[in-house]
Scaffold this active site. Structure first.
Site, PDB file in Angstrom:
ATOM      1  N   ARG A 118       0.565  -1.819   0.415  1.00  0.00           N
ATOM      2  CA  ARG A 118       0.248  -0.372   0.126  1.00  0.00           C
ATOM      3  C   ARG A 118       0.736   1.416  -0.009  1.00  0.00           C
ATOM      4  NH1 ARG A 118      -2.891  -2.745   3.732  1.00  0.00           N
ATOM      5  NH2 ARG A 118      -4.859  -3.754   2.558  1.00  0.00           N
ATOM      6  N   LYS A 140       3.709  10.755 -11.490  1.00  0.00           N
ATOM      7  CA  LYS A 140       3.063  10.301 -12.139  1.00  0.00           C
ATOM      8  C   LYS A 140       3.053   9.284 -12.101  1.00  0.00           C
ATOM      9  CE  LYS A 140      -0.039  13.628 -14.871  1.00  0.00           C
ATOM     10  NZ  LYS A 140       0.037  14.994 -15.614  1.00  0.00           N
ATOM     11  N   GLU A 182      10.329  17.614 -25.048  1.00  0.00           N
ATOM     12  CA  GLU A 182       9.140  17.669 -23.881  1.00  0.00           C
ATOM     13  C   GLU A 182      10.189  19.440 -23.330  1.00  0.00           C
ATOM     14  OE1 GLU A 182       6.643  17.012 -22.423  1.00  0.00           O
ATOM     15  OE2 GLU A 182       7.222  14.181 -22.778  1.00  0.00           O
ATOM     16  N   LYS A 224       7.928  22.621 -14.282  1.00  0.00           N
ATOM     17  CA  LYS A 224       7.691  21.540 -13.804  1.00  0.00           C
ATOM     18  C   LYS A 224       7.445  21.537 -12.639  1.00  0.00           C
ATOM     19  CE  LYS A 224       6.023  17.370 -14.164  1.00  0.00           C
ATOM     20  NZ  LYS A 224       6.178  16.001 -15.358  1.00  0.00           N
ATOM     21  N   GLU A 234      -3.350  17.816 -10.985  1.00  0.00           N
ATOM     22  CA  GLU A 234      -3.882  17.795 -12.408  1.00  0.00           C
ATOM     23  C   GLU A 234      -4.926  18.031 -12.380  1.00  0.00           C
ATOM     24  OE1 GLU A 234      -2.053  16.242 -15.640  1.00  0.00           O
ATOM     25  OE2 GLU A 234      -4.018  16.227 -17.289  1.00  0.00           O
ATOM     26  N   ARG A 238      -2.040  22.280 -14.342  1.00  0.00           N
ATOM     27  CA  ARG A 238      -0.741  21.019 -14.625  1.00  0.00           C
ATOM     28  C   ARG A 238      -0.917  20.054 -16.101  1.00  0.00           C
ATOM     29  NH1 ARG A 238       1.877  15.796 -11.115  1.00  0.00           N
ATOM     30  NH2 ARG A 238       3.148  15.300 -12.843  1.00  0.00           N
ATOM     31  N   ASN A 242       0.690  18.595 -21.093  1.00  0.00           N
ATOM     32  CA  ASN A 242       0.304  18.581 -21.991  1.00  0.00           C
ATOM     33  C   ASN A 242      -0.081  18.721 -23.223  1.00  0.00           C
ATOM     34  OD1 ASN A 242       0.289  15.760 -21.070  1.00  0.00           O
ATOM     35  ND2 ASN A 242      -1.853  16.690 -19.659  1.00  0.00           N
ATOM     36  N   HIS A 245       0.614  15.861 -26.290  1.00  0.00           N
ATOM     37  CA  HIS A 245       0.491  14.946 -25.847  1.00  0.00           C
ATOM     38  C   HIS A 245      -0.583  14.015 -26.351  1.00  0.00           C
ATOM     39  CE1 HIS A 245       3.574  15.773 -23.778  1.00  0.00           C
ATOM     40  NE2 HIS A 245       3.586  15.149 -22.552  1.00  0.00           N
ATOM     41  N   HIS A 249      -0.609  10.475 -27.700  1.00  0.00           N
ATOM     42  CA  HIS A 249      -0.862   9.522 -27.111  1.00  0.00           C
ATOM     43  C   HIS A 249      -1.942   8.781 -27.826  1.00  0.00           C
ATOM     44  CE1 HIS A 249      -0.459  11.189 -22.456  1.00  0.00           C
ATOM     45  NE2 HIS A 249       0.940  10.605 -23.122  1.00  0.00           N
ATOM     46  N   HIS A 262       8.196   8.339 -27.607  1.00  0.00           N
ATOM     47  CA  HIS A 262       7.109   8.758 -26.651  1.00  0.00           C
ATOM     48  C   HIS A 262       7.397  10.947 -27.647  1.00  0.00           C
ATOM     49  CE1 HIS A 262       4.683  10.915 -23.874  1.00  0.00           C
ATOM     50  NE2 HIS A 262       5.273  11.802 -23.478  1.00  0.00           N
TER      51      HIS A 262
HETATM   52  P1  NAD Z   1      12.974   5.217 -21.930  1.00  0.00           P
HETATM   53  O1  NAD Z   1      12.062   4.880 -20.842  1.00  0.00           O
HETATM   54  O2  NAD Z   1      12.109   4.142 -23.170  1.00  0.00           O
HETATM   55  O3  NAD Z   1      14.491   5.633 -22.442  1.00  0.00           O
HETATM   56  C1  NAD Z   1      14.700   5.271 -23.860  1.00  0.00           C
HETATM   57  C2  NAD Z   1      15.876   4.657 -24.613  1.00  0.00           C
HETATM   58  O4  NAD Z   1      17.117   5.562 -23.076  1.00  0.00           O
HETATM   59  C3  NAD Z   1      15.606   3.731 -23.925  1.00  0.00           C
HETATM   60  O5  NAD Z   1      15.935   2.365 -24.357  1.00  0.00           O
HETATM   61  C4  NAD Z   1      16.650   3.300 -22.525  1.00  0.00           C
HETATM   62  O6  NAD Z   1      16.992   2.179 -22.565  1.00  0.00           O
HETATM   63  C5  NAD Z   1      17.955   4.241 -22.890  1.00  0.00           C
HETATM   64  N1  NAD Z   1      18.280   4.753 -21.569  1.00  0.00           N
HETATM   65  C6  NAD Z   1      18.328   4.972 -20.934  1.00  0.00           C
HETATM   66  N2  NAD Z   1      19.027   6.586 -20.058  1.00  0.00           N
HETATM   67  C7  NAD Z   1      19.947   5.687 -21.474  1.00  0.00           C
HETATM   68  C8  NAD Z   1      21.222   6.728 -21.432  1.00  0.00           C
HETATM   69  N3  NAD Z   1      21.909   7.080 -20.232  1.00  0.00           N
HETATM   70  N4  NAD Z   1      22.230   6.075 -22.429  1.00  0.00           N
HETATM   71  C9  NAD Z   1      22.289   5.612 -23.328  1.00  0.00           C
HETATM   72  N5  NAD Z   1      20.908   5.049 -22.977  1.00  0.00           N
HETATM   73  C10 NAD Z   1      19.572   5.005 -22.898  1.00  0.00           C
HETATM   74  O7  NAD Z   1      12.596   6.476 -22.258  1.00  0.00           O
HETATM   75  P2  NAD Z   1      11.884   7.741 -22.076  1.00  0.00           P
HETATM   76  O8  NAD Z   1      12.241   9.195 -22.605  1.00  0.00           O
HETATM   77  O9  NAD Z   1      13.364   8.438 -20.522  1.00  0.00           O
HETATM   78  O10 NAD Z   1      10.366   8.301 -21.051  1.00  0.00           O
HETATM   79  C11 NAD Z   1      10.000   7.772 -21.952  1.00  0.00           C
HETATM   80  C12 NAD Z   1       8.111   7.137 -21.079  1.00  0.00           C
HETATM   81  O11 NAD Z   1       7.876   8.201 -20.105  1.00  0.00           O
HETATM   82  C13 NAD Z   1       6.902   6.955 -21.991  1.00  0.00           C
HETATM   83  O12 NAD Z   1       6.331   5.806 -21.093  1.00  0.00           O
HETATM   84  C14 NAD Z   1       5.883   8.497 -21.255  1.00  0.00           C
HETATM   85  O13 NAD Z   1       4.585   8.223 -21.010  1.00  0.00           O
HETATM   86  C15 NAD Z   1       6.639   8.722 -19.606  1.00  0.00           C
HETATM   87  N6  NAD Z   1       6.287   9.415 -19.643  1.00  0.00           N
HETATM   88  C16 NAD Z   1       6.091  10.093 -17.769  1.00  0.00           C
HETATM   89  C17 NAD Z   1       6.118  11.416 -17.398  1.00  0.00           C
HETATM   90  C18 NAD Z   1       5.388  11.530 -16.192  1.00  0.00           C
HETATM   91  O14 NAD Z   1       5.085  12.824 -15.813  1.00  0.00           O
HETATM   92  N7  NAD Z   1       5.674  10.129 -15.465  1.00  0.00           N
HETATM   93  C19 NAD Z   1       6.225  12.657 -18.215  1.00  0.00           C
HETATM   94  C20 NAD Z   1       6.713  12.509 -19.522  1.00  0.00           C
HETATM   95  C21 NAD Z   1       6.711  11.226 -20.291  1.00  0.00           C
HETATM   96  N1  GLY Z   2       4.189  15.249 -18.361  1.00  0.00           N
HETATM   97  C1  GLY Z   2       2.751  15.836 -17.873  1.00  0.00           C
HETATM   98  C2  GLY Z   2       2.835  15.801 -16.017  1.00  0.00           C
HETATM   99  O1  GLY Z   2       3.895  15.564 -15.108  1.00  0.00           O
HETATM  100  O2  GLY Z   2       1.804  16.450 -15.850  1.00  0.00           O
END
Ligand code: NAD
Ligand code: GLY
Length: 364
Positions: A118, A140, A182, A224, A234, A238, A242, A245, A249, A262
């Site tokens: 939990r 998030k 972003e 942010k 949100e 917030r 997006n 997005h 998405h 993404h």
């Molecule tokens: P990812 O986590 O898939 O990383 C991208 C690639 O880079 C992967 O292959 C990873 O293994 C590689 N990698 C990571 N660090 C590295 C490094 N230092 N050197 C070499 N390779 C490396 O993608 P991302 O772009 O980091 O994140 C995308 C995700 O984030 C999506 O799922 C999206 O929905 C999510 N997201 C979440 C929020 C939130 O607020 N929680 C906001 C924006 C995006």
């Molecule tokens: N990436 C959008 C948020 O964190 O709200």
């Protein structure tokens, strides 16, 4: 090292930004118990796991889960690997999870921490530009569902965020571009001066000038943190984060998670949001040109995938989390540096945007 703070009362936390922070042992102050589970993936583990383990020293019972790499594995099924690691190693409620990786690892680890017994604590050590400027901050967390992106999740804030800017040196160019989508978003929705900074420095940023990248990361995280502090869950401002997005998405879901990154989908989605804003008469054709130039210089797509129909967009956008009482709401630009979440757009103009393909921004 630079430090920011996300102000959320008793859930406030720092963001540390600097070079070689992986080795600095900073996170030890934020680990309350004796058990730690590091979650990473098969790409990041060989690059950075040992450094993180060494920096933690031998004060903890340390276990590791190495996930397969990719958005396609951001599912409930693979989330179970984290729960398996926690249960097999008898982690209790005082455990701390550490997410070492990009946004996929960060979102999954945070969600596992939100659910395990939990709710346990976790720390973000983001290693992509996208995760450093966006996903690691704000709490998030979640996984994808076949019918929609990030549809299963929770708000769960980390104890701290440790951003080591050096790790970006191993990031593939395409991932750097995805993260820049972003960064550009923050300028477009919130800060016209930051947008001009990005326009002036985009070439050097893409060549990974360390000072400029650190500046872009700091300013992105500052925006942010400010937005999240005002609206953690949100219910208002917030949602501006997006921009692009809702379209993005839909592109990700249509193409199959992982086939468009993404950030790439957000790039094309930003261009679609700009096109509709222009059709609404809110931003000018010259503004659109500035956005297009910046996205292109950042190596991002500026059009949706060929052949993706307006009907398909509408079907996928109808499950967007901003839909309210069946009404689609979009983040649109009122001017560069200022955005709005609105359902006050002309449906016919949206249709034109969805049909514009690689002519986005041409006819407004
Ligand atoms: P990812 O986590 O898939 O990383 C991208 C690639 O880079 C992967 O292959 C990873 O293994 C590689 N990698 C990571 N660090 C590295 C490094 N230092 N050197 C070499 N390779 C490396 O993608 P991302 O772009 O980091 O994140 C995308 C995700 O984030 C999506 O799922 C999206 O929905 C999510 N997201 C979440 C929020 C939130 O607020 N929680 C906001 C924006 C995006
Ligand atoms: N990436 C959008 C948020 O964190 O709200």
């Amino acid at each position: 090292m630079q430090t920011l703070r996300v102000e959320l009362g008793d859930r406030s936390y720092p963001i540390f930004i600097g070079q070689n922070l992986l080795d600095a042992g900073l996170m030890k102050t934020y680990i309350k118990g004796k058990q730690v589970l590091i979650v990473t993936n098969e790409t990041v583990a060989p690059l950075y796991l040992q450094r993180l383990v060494t920096s933690l020293g031998d004060s903890y019972k340390l276990d590791t889960v190495v996930l397969p790499d990719g958005e396609a594995f951001k599912t409930l099924e693979y989330l179970n690997q984290i729960f398996d690691g926690l249960l097999e190693n008898r982690h209790n409620r005082t455990t701390t999870l550490i997410a070492l990786g990009g946004g996929v690892v960060g979102d999954m680890t945070g969600f596992a921490a939100a659910c395990y017994q939990r709710g346990v604590e976790f720390i973000q050590v983001p290693t992509t530009l996208l995760s450093q400027v966006d996903s690691s901050v704000g709490g998030k967390t979640g996984v994808n569902h076949a019918r929609g992106k990030n549809m299963i999740g929770a708000f769960h804030q980390p104890q701290c965020v440790v951003i080591d800017t050096e790790v970006l040196n191993s990031l593939p160019d395409q991932e750097l571009s995805a993260g820049m989508a972003e960064v550009i978003k923050y300028g477009l929705i919130y800060d016209a001066e930051f947008l001009r900074f990005l326009e002036s420095n985009i070439q050097s940023l893409m060549q990974r000038n360390p000072m400029l990248l650190a500046e872009a990361i700091y300013r992105s995280c500052a925006i942010k943190a400010e937005v999240v502090a005002q609206d953690e869950k949100e219910s208002g401002i917030r949602a501006l984060l997006n921009l692009g997005h809702t379209f993005g998405h839909a592109i990700e879901a249509d193409q199959g998670y992982g086939n468009w990154l993404h950030g790439e989908a957000v790039g094309a989605g930003t261009m679609m949001a700009a096109d509709l804003s222009c059709r609404q008469g809110w931003i000018s054709k010259a503004d659109i040109q500035r956005i297009r130039d910046l996205l292109l210089a950042a190596g991002l797509p500026i059009a949706p995938p060929e052949g993706m129909s307006a009907e398909r967009f509408k079907e996928l956008m109808s499950v967007d989390k901003k839909v309210l009482d069946g009404q689609l709401r979009l983040v649109l630009l009122q001017r560069l540096g200022m955005a709005v979440v609105t359902d006050q757009f002309d449906a016919a103009k949206l249709e034109q945007t969805l049909l514009a393909g690689n002519q986005l921004g041409e006819c407004c």
